[in-house]
Design a protein around this motif. Structure first.
Motif, PDB file in Angstrom:
ATOM      1  N   PRO A 257      -9.590 -14.957 -31.754  1.00  0.00           N
ATOM      2  CA  PRO A 257      -9.251 -14.656 -30.792  1.00  0.00           C
ATOM      3  C   PRO A 257      -7.529 -15.451 -30.062  1.00  0.00           C
ATOM      4  O   PRO A 257      -7.048 -14.940 -29.665  1.00  0.00           O
ATOM      5  CB  PRO A 257     -10.298 -15.151 -29.102  1.00  0.00           C
ATOM      6  N   SER A 258      -7.661 -16.953 -30.254  1.00  0.00           N
ATOM      7  CA  SER A 258      -6.947 -17.972 -30.287  1.00  0.00           C
ATOM      8  C   SER A 258      -5.374 -17.125 -31.076  1.00  0.00           C
ATOM      9  O   SER A 258      -4.761 -16.817 -29.967  1.00  0.00           O
ATOM     10  CB  SER A 258      -6.991 -18.979 -30.886  1.00  0.00           C
ATOM     11  N   VAL A 259      -5.554 -16.389 -32.045  1.00  0.00           N
ATOM     12  CA  VAL A 259      -4.706 -16.351 -32.784  1.00  0.00           C
ATOM     13  C   VAL A 259      -3.515 -14.605 -32.503  1.00  0.00           C
ATOM     14  O   VAL A 259      -2.797 -14.878 -32.491  1.00  0.00           O
ATOM     15  CB  VAL A 259      -5.175 -15.801 -34.856  1.00  0.00           C
ATOM     16  N   GLN A 260      -4.959 -14.119 -32.443  1.00  0.00           N
ATOM     17  CA  GLN A 260      -4.326 -12.559 -31.761  1.00  0.00           C
ATOM     18  C   GLN A 260      -3.952 -12.708 -30.296  1.00  0.00           C
ATOM     19  O   GLN A 260      -2.717 -12.015 -29.985  1.00  0.00           O
ATOM     20  CB  GLN A 260      -5.945 -11.779 -31.235  1.00  0.00           C
ATOM     21  N   ILE A 261      -4.068 -13.834 -29.192  1.00  0.00           N
ATOM     22  CA  ILE A 261      -3.684 -13.505 -28.414  1.00  0.00           C
ATOM     23  C   ILE A 261      -2.187 -14.973 -28.636  1.00  0.00           C
ATOM     24  O   ILE A 261      -0.928 -14.025 -27.592  1.00  0.00           O
ATOM     25  CB  ILE A 261      -4.820 -15.004 -27.049  1.00  0.00           C
ATOM     26  N   GLY A 262      -2.308 -15.448 -29.255  1.00  0.00           N
ATOM     27  CA  GLY A 262      -0.547 -15.888 -30.111  1.00  0.00           C
ATOM     28  C   GLY A 262      -0.344 -15.017 -30.179  1.00  0.00           C
ATOM     29  O   GLY A 262       1.348 -14.958 -30.324  1.00  0.00           O
ATOM     30  N   ALA A 263      -0.268 -14.282 -30.842  1.00  0.00           N
ATOM     31  CA  ALA A 263       0.602 -12.987 -31.525  1.00  0.00           C
ATOM     32  C   ALA A 263       1.217 -11.991 -30.787  1.00  0.00           C
ATOM     33  O   ALA A 263       2.678 -11.570 -30.498  1.00  0.00           O
ATOM     34  CB  ALA A 263      -0.670 -12.116 -32.594  1.00  0.00           C
TER      35      ALA A 263
ATOM     36  N   ILE B 183       9.938 -22.379 -30.009  1.00  0.00           N
ATOM     37  CA  ILE B 183       9.279 -23.075 -29.360  1.00  0.00           C
ATOM     38  C   ILE B 183       9.145 -22.963 -27.752  1.00  0.00           C
ATOM     39  O   ILE B 183       7.993 -23.344 -27.896  1.00  0.00           O
ATOM     40  CB  ILE B 183      10.555 -24.564 -29.259  1.00  0.00           C
ATOM     41  N   ILE B 184       9.071 -22.000 -27.567  1.00  0.00           N
ATOM     42  CA  ILE B 184       9.105 -20.603 -26.450  1.00  0.00           C
ATOM     43  C   ILE B 184       7.620 -20.671 -26.891  1.00  0.00           C
ATOM     44  O   ILE B 184       6.742 -19.921 -25.490  1.00  0.00           O
ATOM     45  CB  ILE B 184      10.218 -19.807 -25.736  1.00  0.00           C
ATOM     46  N   ILE B 185       7.892 -19.974 -27.223  1.00  0.00           N
ATOM     47  CA  ILE B 185       6.352 -19.144 -27.950  1.00  0.00           C
ATOM     48  C   ILE B 185       5.380 -20.118 -28.295  1.00  0.00           C
ATOM     49  O   ILE B 185       3.813 -19.773 -27.583  1.00  0.00           O
ATOM     50  CB  ILE B 185       6.577 -18.088 -29.359  1.00  0.00           C
ATOM     51  N   GLY B 186       5.461 -21.276 -28.633  1.00  0.00           N
ATOM     52  CA  GLY B 186       4.542 -22.410 -29.028  1.00  0.00           C
ATOM     53  C   GLY B 186       3.593 -22.900 -27.796  1.00  0.00           C
ATOM     54  O   GLY B 186       2.744 -22.766 -27.493  1.00  0.00           O
ATOM     55  N   LEU B 187       4.932 -23.104 -26.282  1.00  0.00           N
ATOM     56  CA  LEU B 187       4.481 -23.818 -25.438  1.00  0.00           C
ATOM     57  C   LEU B 187       3.513 -22.054 -24.520  1.00  0.00           C
ATOM     58  O   LEU B 187       2.768 -22.979 -23.901  1.00  0.00           O
ATOM     59  CB  LEU B 187       5.811 -23.627 -24.554  1.00  0.00           C
ATOM     60  N   PHE B 188       4.774 -21.271 -24.201  1.00  0.00           N
ATOM     61  CA  PHE B 188       3.494 -20.679 -23.636  1.00  0.00           C
ATOM     62  C   PHE B 188       2.196 -20.212 -24.606  1.00  0.00           C
ATOM     63  O   PHE B 188       1.075 -20.211 -23.677  1.00  0.00           O
ATOM     64  CB  PHE B 188       4.033 -19.577 -23.050  1.00  0.00           C
ATOM     65  N   SER B 189       2.182 -19.996 -25.608  1.00  0.00           N
ATOM     66  CA  SER B 189       0.698 -20.322 -25.949  1.00  0.00           C
ATOM     67  C   SER B 189      -0.753 -21.547 -25.880  1.00  0.00           C
ATOM     68  O   SER B 189      -1.613 -20.756 -25.825  1.00  0.00           O
ATOM     69  CB  SER B 189       0.906 -19.012 -27.924  1.00  0.00           C
ATOM     70  N   GLY B 190       0.402 -22.601 -26.100  1.00  0.00           N
ATOM     71  CA  GLY B 190      -0.201 -23.287 -25.712  1.00  0.00           C
ATOM     72  C   GLY B 190      -1.281 -23.724 -24.674  1.00  0.00           C
ATOM     73  O   GLY B 190      -2.190 -24.199 -24.399  1.00  0.00           O
TER      74      GLY B 190
ATOM     75  N   GLY C 109       3.745 -16.678 -32.988  1.00  0.00           N
ATOM     76  CA  GLY C 109       2.425 -16.766 -32.116  1.00  0.00           C
ATOM     77  C   GLY C 109       1.336 -16.852 -32.620  1.00  0.00           C
ATOM     78  O   GLY C 109       0.533 -17.412 -31.314  1.00  0.00           O
ATOM     79  N   ALA C 110       1.517 -15.980 -33.402  1.00  0.00           N
ATOM     80  CA  ALA C 110      -0.472 -16.508 -34.740  1.00  0.00           C
ATOM     81  C   ALA C 110      -0.284 -17.665 -34.538  1.00  0.00           C
ATOM     82  O   ALA C 110      -1.423 -17.840 -34.878  1.00  0.00           O
ATOM     83  CB  ALA C 110      -0.666 -15.345 -35.491  1.00  0.00           C
ATOM     84  N   SER C 111       0.573 -18.410 -35.629  1.00  0.00           N
ATOM     85  CA  SER C 111       0.859 -20.223 -35.954  1.00  0.00           C
ATOM     86  C   SER C 111       0.091 -20.676 -34.388  1.00  0.00           C
ATOM     87  O   SER C 111      -1.117 -21.445 -34.686  1.00  0.00           O
ATOM     88  CB  SER C 111       2.237 -20.324 -36.586  1.00  0.00           C
ATOM     89  N   ALA C 112       0.819 -20.616 -33.406  1.00  0.00           N
ATOM     90  CA  ALA C 112       0.380 -21.230 -32.564  1.00  0.00           C
ATOM     91  C   ALA C 112      -0.943 -21.116 -32.128  1.00  0.00           C
ATOM     92  O   ALA C 112      -1.805 -22.064 -31.392  1.00  0.00           O
ATOM     93  CB  ALA C 112       1.993 -21.283 -31.468  1.00  0.00           C
ATOM     94  N   GLY C 113      -1.387 -20.084 -32.172  1.00  0.00           N
ATOM     95  CA  GLY C 113      -2.345 -19.678 -31.375  1.00  0.00           C
ATOM     96  C   GLY C 113      -4.208 -20.621 -32.096  1.00  0.00           C
ATOM     97  O   GLY C 113      -4.518 -20.865 -31.759  1.00  0.00           O
ATOM     98  N   LEU C 114      -4.064 -20.928 -34.014  1.00  0.00           N
ATOM     99  CA  LEU C 114      -4.886 -21.394 -34.929  1.00  0.00           C
ATOM    100  C   LEU C 114      -4.206 -22.918 -33.967  1.00  0.00           C
ATOM    101  O   LEU C 114      -5.477 -23.106 -34.452  1.00  0.00           O
ATOM    102  CB  LEU C 114      -4.362 -20.678 -35.570  1.00  0.00           C
ATOM    103  N   ALA C 115      -2.811 -23.336 -34.762  1.00  0.00           N
ATOM    104  CA  ALA C 115      -2.606 -24.329 -33.785  1.00  0.00           C
ATOM    105  C   ALA C 115      -3.706 -25.083 -32.940  1.00  0.00           C
ATOM    106  O   ALA C 115      -4.440 -26.068 -32.481  1.00  0.00           O
ATOM    107  CB  ALA C 115      -1.248 -25.073 -34.205  1.00  0.00           C
ATOM    108  N   ALA C 116      -3.042 -24.115 -31.594  1.00  0.00           N
ATOM    109  CA  ALA C 116      -3.946 -24.356 -30.441  1.00  0.00           C
ATOM    110  C   ALA C 116      -4.805 -24.697 -30.159  1.00  0.00           C
ATOM    111  O   ALA C 116      -6.371 -25.305 -29.763  1.00  0.00           O
ATOM    112  CB  ALA C 116      -3.216 -24.274 -29.219  1.00  0.00           C
TER     113      ALA C 116
END
Length: 522
Positions: free
Chosen positions: A132-138, A24-31, A162-169
């Motif tokens: 880039p979003s996937v790598q940024i999330g990772a 959840i923390i990673i998803g919020l920051f990645s988003g 984080g990679a999952s969150a990057g693609l989702a966002a």
């Protein structure tokens, strides 16, 4: 192995809960970071459109534009030179981190990928924001792991989250983020991976929706259901797309090999050439610039002649090759969806003229072709089907999407091409200096025992395990088992092994050979 590691493995239920909340923390920051990345791209693309839509062109403006593009090429070269792992999509690099073959400075990569992606895509190169979003999330996942002082064996879960969150966002597609993490990045189902990626994807998608609303990435409202008697045309579409997807993979790798052979040419010049081509295309054919979201939406809103569609797909195809071949930050995810959409539109127009089918289903063939082309290139049919379903906001066409994706997958295999991200990952490893074998950094590998596998029903002491690995935990349903010599392995068991990361790839392959169904072994 430290007591903290044993504690995490023994109290597996607590571990799953912990990575869920960390997800959840990673998803919020990645988003938040991906929202800022998308906003920066939108502003850069708006500026680009403003420049190219200027009605009066003078020699001074042309020279100024050319100098500006050369300066961007110079800046991008500095970025890639500073940190080579920010080049390209970023997804192969994430795979390398997960296998333990690559090390990155997470904050440096995050910053350079962020600004490098905005520069490259905003300047008009045919690259997408998703890689880039996937790598940024990772990198966000790895950063959270480092800041919280997590163990190396836990970091894999957080990077994947984080990679999952990057693609989702990137695409407002949380389910696709989860499926992508399982099917493409890990190629293995794990309850802990599932919980952490779901938490990260949903929280990242929540942040994205707060800024961009709940609308789908593509605007295809009120799609009619494709009649069953039209499915024969889906098979034809899948065959054509599958062969074209295999051709794209081979062409992209050949382009990158050609770039390697131009080693005597300054890298700034190599980057400047497609940027200057983008300058010309911005005046003559601006539709092919950037990722291509607007071009896909325009297929639904406007009618394009067959000849113009063929021109668009050819230019987009080759411009994507040379854009990605430069090695600047940017992905191929979105461009291949654009190529697929254009191919689907062309295919629909041809069968309308040839077989006199109803023109009502043009948009259906566009979205089906996107899923098929993604599948043919990436070899991830489930991700492709779910992604296009989420991006178009229509779940009533899943059967047709799976049908055309499956045919495309089988057709692309005829050319015997590797999935593109695996091929790019192999290129990175081939260029990388091997780590010294005395490095003792340990990572955790998980595998699932399949029904009918070689080790199913055997005791641990009778199994010949790979060298350099230590069996540390077995998860059987909700039961946690500390392995002992007389412990018997059963189908469905999740096996956790602690391995030296320098041998991780070889050991993982050996473990998969042991746990796979015997009939499915190559």
């Amino acid at each position: 192995m430290t007591g903290k590691t044993f504690d995490g493995l023994i109290h597996w239920r607590d571990f799953k809960l912990k990575v869920f909340f960390e997800g959840i923390i990673i998803g919020l920051f990645s988003g938040l970071i991906i929202v800022a990345f998308r906003y920066g791209l939108e502003q850069a693309e708006s500026l680009r459109e403003l420049i190219y839509h200027t009605t009066s062109w003078s020699s001074y403006k042309i020279i100024s534009l050319a100098l500006g593009l050369v300066f961007i090429a110079f800046t991008l070269n500095l970025i890639v030179k500073k940190e080579p792992l920010v080049s390209g999509s970023g997804i192969p690099q994430v795979k390398g981190i997960l296998t333990g073959h690559l090390k990155i400075k997470w904050l440096t990569v995050l910053i350079l990928k962020f600004f490098g992606g905005i520069l490259a895509i905003g300047a008009g190169l045919s690259l997408g924001r998703e890689g880039p979003s996937v790598q940024i999330g990772a990198t966000v996942g790895q950063g959270v792991s480092r800041l919280l002082g997590r163990l190396k064996i836990e970091e894999k879960f957080l990077i994947t989250s984080g990679a999952s969150a990057g693609l989702a966002a990137a695409f407002n597609a949380p389910l696709s983020g989860v499926i992508f993490a399982v099917e493409e990045l890990n190629k293995n189902f794990s309850p802990a991976i599932l919980m952490s990626t779901v938490a990260a994807s949903l929280s990242a998608d929540l942040v994205t929706k707060l800024f961009y609303g709940s609308s789908s990435a593509f605007n295809f409202p009120q799609l009619p259901i494709l009649p069953v008697n039209y499915y024969i045309h889906l098979i034809g579409l899948g065959l054509i797309i599958g062969l074209f997807g295999g051709l794209f993979n081979r062409s992209l790798l050949k382009t990158m090999e050609l770039k390697d052979k131009l080693g005597s040419l300054p890298n700034t010049v190599i980057i400047a050439i497609p940027l200057l081509i983008a300058g010309v295309l911005g005046y003559l054919l601006p539709e092919v610039l950037g990722g291509g979201n607007q071009l896909i939406d325009s297929l639904n809103q406007h009618y394009f002649s067959l000849s113009f569609l063929i021109l668009l797909v050819l230019v987009k195809f080759f411009f994507t090759l040379i854009s990605y071949g430069t090695g600047v930050p940017g992905g191929i995810f979105l461009p291949i969806l654009v190529i697929g959409a254009l191919t689907g539109n062309i295919y629909h127009d041809l069968i309308v003229n040839t077989f006199h089918i109803s023109p009502l289903y043009s948009n259906n063939f566009i979205i089906f072709a996107m899923a098929a082309y993604f599948t043919a290139v990436v070899k991830a049919p489930i991700t492709g089907s779910i992604l296009i379903t989420e991006m178009t906001g229509s779940f009533s066409h899943l059967w047709a999407l799976i049908t055309v994706s499956t045919v495309a997958y089988l057709a692309s295999d005829l050319l015997k091409t590797k999935p593109i991200y695996e091929a790019l990952y192999d290129r990175i490893l081939a260029k990388k200096q091997p780590l010294p074998k005395n490095a003792e950094t340990m990572i955790l590998i998980e595998t699932i025992v399949c029904l009918g596998s070689e080790i199913s029903g055997k005791t641990i002491k009778t199994i010949v395990w790979p060298k350099h690995c230590l069996l540390v935990n077995i998860k059987r349903g909700d039961q946690e088992i500390i392995p002992q010599g007389d412990t018997r392995i059963y189908a469905g068991d999740h096996i956790f092994a602690l391995v030296n990361k320098n041998y991780a790839t070889e050991i993982e392959h050996s473990l998969c050979s042991l746990t796979m169904e015997i009939d499915h072994l190559p």
